[in-house]
Design an enzyme around this catalytic site. Structure first.
Site, PDB file in Angstrom:
ATOM      1  N   CYS A  51       1.109  -1.693  -0.273  1.00 54.17           N
ATOM      2  CA  CYS A  51      -0.055  -0.367  -0.172  1.00 54.17           C
ATOM      3  C   CYS A  51       0.974   1.288   0.517  1.00 54.17           C
ATOM      4  CB  CYS A  51      -1.005  -0.522   1.533  1.00 54.17           C
ATOM      5  SG  CYS A  51      -1.721   1.282   0.935  1.00 54.17           S
ATOM      6  N   HIS A  52       0.361   2.465  -0.601  1.00 51.81           N
ATOM      7  CA  HIS A  52       1.390   3.667  -0.323  1.00 51.81           C
ATOM      8  C   HIS A  52       1.993   4.111   0.691  1.00 51.81           C
ATOM      9  CE1 HIS A  52       0.600   5.261  -4.479  1.00 51.81           C
ATOM     10  NE2 HIS A  52      -1.130   4.633  -4.835  1.00 51.81           N
ATOM     11  N   THR A  53       1.246   3.334   2.216  1.00 52.63           N
ATOM     12  CA  THR A  53       1.898   3.728   3.269  1.00 52.63           C
ATOM     13  C   THR A  53       3.391   3.365   3.337  1.00 52.63           C
ATOM     14  OG1 THR A  53      -0.807   4.317   4.114  1.00 52.63           O
ATOM     15  CG2 THR A  53       1.045   4.516   5.114  1.00 52.63           C
ATOM     16  N   HIS A  73       1.435  -3.855   5.997  1.00 52.62           N
ATOM     17  CA  HIS A  73       0.313  -3.545   7.050  1.00 52.62           C
ATOM     18  C   HIS A  73      -1.176  -4.614   6.271  1.00 52.62           C
ATOM     19  CE1 HIS A  73       0.290  -0.137   4.618  1.00 52.62           C
ATOM     20  NE2 HIS A  73      -1.540  -0.053   4.865  1.00 52.62           N
ATOM     21  N   GLU A  74      -1.062  -5.128   5.226  1.00 49.52           N
ATOM     22  CA  GLU A  74      -1.721  -5.414   3.726  1.00 49.52           C
ATOM     23  C   GLU A  74      -1.873  -6.899   4.358  1.00 49.52           C
ATOM     24  OE1 GLU A  74      -3.977  -2.470   1.234  1.00 49.52           O
ATOM     25  OE2 GLU A  74      -3.556  -4.070   0.231  1.00 49.52           O
ATOM     26  N   CYS A 103      -9.254  -1.866  20.544  1.00 50.51           N
ATOM     27  CA  CYS A 103      -9.804  -2.420  22.342  1.00 50.51           C
ATOM     28  C   CYS A 103     -10.755  -3.173  22.609  1.00 50.51           C
ATOM     29  CB  CYS A 103      -8.716  -1.610  23.726  1.00 50.51           C
ATOM     30  SG  CYS A 103      -9.108  -0.098  23.966  1.00 50.51           S
ATOM     31  N   CYS A 106     -12.693   1.089  25.943  1.00 58.36           N
ATOM     32  CA  CYS A 106     -12.061   2.672  25.750  1.00 58.36           C
ATOM     33  C   CYS A 106     -13.337   3.054  24.916  1.00 58.36           C
ATOM     34  CB  CYS A 106     -10.671   3.318  24.795  1.00 58.36           C
ATOM     35  SG  CYS A 106     -11.138   3.716  22.706  1.00 58.36           S
ATOM     36  N   CYS A 109     -14.222   2.896  21.868  1.00 55.95           N
ATOM     37  CA  CYS A 109     -14.594   1.257  21.591  1.00 55.95           C
ATOM     38  C   CYS A 109     -15.926   1.295  21.637  1.00 55.95           C
ATOM     39  CB  CYS A 109     -13.367   0.741  22.175  1.00 55.95           C
ATOM     40  SG  CYS A 109     -12.106   0.174  20.509  1.00 55.95           S
ATOM     41  N   CYS A 117     -10.094   4.268  18.239  1.00 54.69           N
ATOM     42  CA  CYS A 117     -10.039   3.805  19.413  1.00 54.69           C
ATOM     43  C   CYS A 117      -8.413   4.431  20.419  1.00 54.69           C
ATOM     44  CB  CYS A 117      -9.237   1.620  19.332  1.00 54.69           C
ATOM     45  SG  CYS A 117      -8.857   0.981  20.515  1.00 54.69           S
ATOM     46  N   ARG A 121      -5.166   3.183  18.756  1.00 49.22           N
ATOM     47  CA  ARG A 121      -5.297   3.907  16.553  1.00 49.22           C
ATOM     48  C   ARG A 121      -3.908   3.811  16.152  1.00 49.22           C
ATOM     49  NH1 ARG A 121      -7.195   9.679  17.988  1.00 49.22           N
ATOM     50  NH2 ARG A 121      -9.132   8.360  18.659  1.00 49.22           N
ATOM     51  N   CYS A 181      -6.981  -2.792   4.917  1.00 50.45           N
ATOM     52  CA  CYS A 181      -6.726  -1.456   4.527  1.00 50.45           C
ATOM     53  C   CYS A 181      -7.340  -0.753   3.601  1.00 50.45           C
ATOM     54  CB  CYS A 181      -4.748  -1.535   4.713  1.00 50.45           C
ATOM     55  SG  CYS A 181      -4.795   0.361   4.130  1.00 50.45           S
ATOM     56  N   ARG A 376      -3.176  -3.006  -7.051  1.00 53.28           N
ATOM     57  CA  ARG A 376      -2.096  -4.187  -5.776  1.00 53.28           C
ATOM     58  C   ARG A 376      -1.541  -5.348  -6.362  1.00 53.28           C
ATOM     59  NH1 ARG A 376      -3.275  -0.568  -3.237  1.00 53.28           N
ATOM     60  NH2 ARG A 376      -3.703  -0.251  -1.027  1.00 53.28           N
TER      61      ARG A 376
HETATM   62  P1  NAD Z   1      -3.158   7.116  -5.317  1.00 55.55           P
HETATM   63  O1  NAD Z   1      -2.145   7.275  -5.488  1.00 55.55           O
HETATM   64  O2  NAD Z   1      -3.439   5.620  -6.193  1.00 55.55           O
HETATM   65  O3  NAD Z   1      -4.218   7.379  -5.432  1.00 55.55           O
HETATM   66  C1  NAD Z   1      -4.414   9.032  -5.856  1.00 55.55           C
HETATM   67  C2  NAD Z   1      -5.302   9.710  -7.100  1.00 55.55           C
HETATM   68  O4  NAD Z   1      -5.435  10.449  -7.107  1.00 55.55           O
HETATM   69  C3  NAD Z   1      -4.572   9.255  -8.798  1.00 55.55           C
HETATM   70  O5  NAD Z   1      -4.667   8.608  -9.541  1.00 55.55           O
HETATM   71  C4  NAD Z   1      -3.927  11.020  -9.160  1.00 55.55           C
HETATM   72  O6  NAD Z   1      -3.699  10.904 -10.318  1.00 55.55           O
HETATM   73  C5  NAD Z   1      -5.345  11.342  -8.138  1.00 55.55           C
HETATM   74  N1  NAD Z   1      -5.301  12.945  -7.980  1.00 55.55           N
HETATM   75  C6  NAD Z   1      -4.116  13.779  -6.974  1.00 55.55           C
HETATM   76  N2  NAD Z   1      -4.323  14.757  -7.252  1.00 55.55           N
HETATM   77  C7  NAD Z   1      -6.031  15.051  -7.667  1.00 55.55           C
HETATM   78  C8  NAD Z   1      -6.176  15.641  -8.046  1.00 55.55           C
HETATM   79  N3  NAD Z   1      -6.405  17.417  -7.343  1.00 55.55           N
HETATM   80  N4  NAD Z   1      -7.913  15.846  -8.745  1.00 55.55           N
HETATM   81  C9  NAD Z   1      -8.082  14.553  -8.997  1.00 55.55           C
HETATM   82  N5  NAD Z   1      -7.477  13.496  -8.602  1.00 55.55           N
HETATM   83  C10 NAD Z   1      -6.040  13.750  -8.222  1.00 55.55           C
HETATM   84  O7  NAD Z   1      -3.596   6.786  -3.767  1.00 55.55           O
HETATM   85  P2  NAD Z   1      -4.670   5.350  -2.577  1.00 55.55           P
HETATM   86  O8  NAD Z   1      -3.466   4.731  -2.624  1.00 55.55           O
HETATM   87  O9  NAD Z   1      -5.501   5.373  -3.715  1.00 55.55           O
HETATM   88  O10 NAD Z   1      -5.016   6.176  -2.115  1.00 55.55           O
HETATM   89  C11 NAD Z   1      -5.665   7.686  -2.063  1.00 55.55           C
HETATM   90  C12 NAD Z   1      -6.125   8.467  -0.750  1.00 55.55           C
HETATM   91  O11 NAD Z   1      -6.227   7.976   0.498  1.00 55.55           O
HETATM   92  C13 NAD Z   1      -4.509   9.222   0.208  1.00 55.55           C
HETATM   93  O12 NAD Z   1      -4.390  10.048   0.395  1.00 55.55           O
HETATM   94  C14 NAD Z   1      -4.353   8.205   1.572  1.00 55.55           C
HETATM   95  O13 NAD Z   1      -2.833   8.875   2.152  1.00 55.55           O
HETATM   96  C15 NAD Z   1      -5.346   8.406   1.854  1.00 55.55           C
HETATM   97  N6  NAD Z   1      -5.537   6.588   2.476  1.00 55.55           N
HETATM   98  C16 NAD Z   1      -6.644   7.348   3.858  1.00 55.55           C
HETATM   99  C17 NAD Z   1      -6.882   6.419   4.508  1.00 55.55           C
HETATM  100  C18 NAD Z   1      -8.166   6.962   5.945  1.00 55.55           C
HETATM  101  O14 NAD Z   1      -8.781   6.047   6.573  1.00 55.55           O
HETATM  102  N7  NAD Z   1      -8.814   7.893   5.372  1.00 55.55           N
HETATM  103  C19 NAD Z   1      -6.725   5.214   4.210  1.00 55.55           C
HETATM  104  C20 NAD Z   1      -5.739   4.358   3.216  1.00 55.55           C
HETATM  105  C21 NAD Z   1      -5.341   5.754   2.674  1.00 55.55           C
HETATM  106 ZN    ZN Z   2     -10.602   0.717  22.065  1.00 59.58          ZN
END
Ligand code: NAD
Ligand code: ZN
Length: 382
Positions: A51-53, A73-74, A103, A106, A109, A117, A121, A181, A376
């Site tokens: 994953c990107h993270t 993590h995935e 947990c 808390c 939860c 959590c 978290r 994830c 993926r």
């Molecule tokens: P990714 O990079 O694969 O996809 C993001 C897409 O957004 C890309 O295709 C990119 O071209 C496009 N993009 C970027 N800027 C743009 C704009 N201004 N307008 C239109 N499109 C635009 O990323 P991903 O793995 O799909 O994750 C997406 C987001 O979700 C990330 O910011 C990630 O950190 C976040 N995320 C959040 C949580 C959460 O719990 N809130 C969990 C996991 C991931």
């Molecule tokens: Zn908790």
């Protein structure tokens, strides 16, 4: 299976993909994995995905670097042994490790409304176990740090019991590993937070794995129109498989994309889900929803200094702005149900899996992601 039972209480030596330095290819090493302590569980990882993270913290451009570290993590796995006090899991159970926890004690939860959590978290800086501040991984006596409490790029890993969802044993671990994830995040953003009605129009900003999972949620909800917005036109071909009906590249228009959407939908989208992390996309996602009932949901993680600006009249005209963490799913309570949605064929998972590699080829998965290829990549530890 029998070999697994014999290892309880002992140190296991196994293969792990260790990141020794920021941005350098991972190295498959023999590492020692200590037995689980109180409220911990040691699992055998079967499949993991990238994953990107993981890539972001491996590059360590924005944060304090912590190395050597085992990322990942995935994933999906099987319980090998449990520590003291663990009553709801036993050796042989199938589980999904999760980067955030539940947990069950808390205030969060106990609240029906939260999945954030207090105890478990997400913490991207911590590289040790909560109970004793130590690592369970080592090589020649020197510690190797954990990542997100999961560290799934290892044949065996140790987690807090609150970060494991026990799932249906008949579910194929090579598919459902991606539910731990990104896919659940996008899916839950639609199903749990945006909640589009049947026949509605949903705008999805960002067509990466998270955004396409949000689109999958729109399909499941019976949305009749799904508008995909991305700066990268290469994303549009893939997105067709996810029921995205209309595409907009903001670069193709002189006016702001929210105005384009308002015009093409006769007043605005019923729901919008932002999955880019870009602040301008967040503002557009809010301003593109219909007055009177529109709901926008932010999922992307923005730059820490970004500021959201919009005219308050946009709220007064009865638009709602929400944000979500992990799609509002409580990991232990809700993830087993997401797996069951897949088993009942309500949720399609296969279309997210574009690559497969063996554990020894794990660096290839990084290359695919860095090149923006596919969605993926499944890494098999079998
Ligand atoms: P990714 O990079 O694969 O996809 C993001 C897409 O957004 C890309 O295709 C990119 O071209 C496009 N993009 C970027 N800027 C743009 C704009 N201004 N307008 C239109 N499109 C635009 O990323 P991903 O793995 O799909 O994750 C997406 C987001 O979700 C990330 O910011 C990630 O950190 C976040 N995320 C959040 C949580 C959460 O719990 N809130 C969990 C996991 C991931
Ligand atoms: Zn908790």
């Amino acid at each position: 299976m029998e070999a697994m039972l014999n290892t309880a209480g002992r140190v296991i030596t196994c293969k792990a993909a260790v990141a020794w330095e920021a941005g350098k290819p991972l190295v498959i090493e023999n590492v020692e994995v200590a037995p689980p302590q109180a409220m911990e569980v040691r699992i055998k990882i079967m499949f993991t995905s990238l994953c990107h993270t993981d890539v972001y913290f491996w590059e360590a451009k924005g944060q304090a670097p912590l190395f050597p570290r085992i990322f990942g993590h995935e994933a999906s796995g099987i319980v090998e042994s449990v520590g003291e006090g663990v009553n709801d899991l036993q050796a042989g159970d199938h589980v999904l490790p999760v980067f955030t926890g539940e947990c069950k004690e808390c205030a969060h939860c106990k609240s029906e409304e939260s999945n954030m959590c207090d105890l478990l978290r997400i913490n991207t800086d911590r590289g040790v176990m909560l109970s004793d501040g130590k690592t369970r991984f080592s090589k020649n006596g020197a510690p190797i740090y954990h990542f997100l409490g999961t560290s799934t790029f290892s044949e065996y890993t140790v987690l807090h019991v609150g970060c494991l969802a026990k799932i249906n044993k008949s579910a194929p671990l090579d598919k459902i590993c991606i539910l731990s994830c990104g896919i659940s995040t996008g899916l839950g953003a639609t199903l749990n937070v945006a909640k589009p009605k049947k026949g509605s129009t949903v705008a999805v900003f960002g067509l990466g794995a998270v955004g396409l999972a949000a689109a999958e949620g729109a399909r499941i909800s019976g949305a009749s129109r799904v508008i995909g917005i991305d700066l990268n036109p290469n994303r549009f071909e893939e997105a067709k498989k996810f029921g995205v009906t209309d595409f907009i590249n903001p670069m193709d228009h002189k006016k702001p994309v929210q105005e384009v959407i308002v015009e093409m939908t006769n007043g605005g989208a019923d729901r919008s889900i932002e999955c880019t992390g870009n602040i301008n996309a967040m503002i557009s996602a809010f301003e593109c929803v219909h007055d009177g009932w529109g709901v926008a949901v932010l999922v992307g993680v923005p730059n820490k200094d970004a500021m959201f600006t919009t005219k308050p009249i946009n709220f007064l005209n009865e638009r709602t702005l929400k944000g979500t963490f992990f799609g509002n799913y409580k990991p232990r309570t809700d993830l087993p149900k997401v797996v069951d949605m897949y088993m009942k064929k309500e949720l399609e998972v296969e279309k997210f899996i574009t690559h497969k590699v063996s554990f020894s080829e794990i660096n290839k998965a990084f290359d695919y992601m860095l090149r923006g290829e596919g969605l993926r990549c499944i890494i098999s530890l079998e």
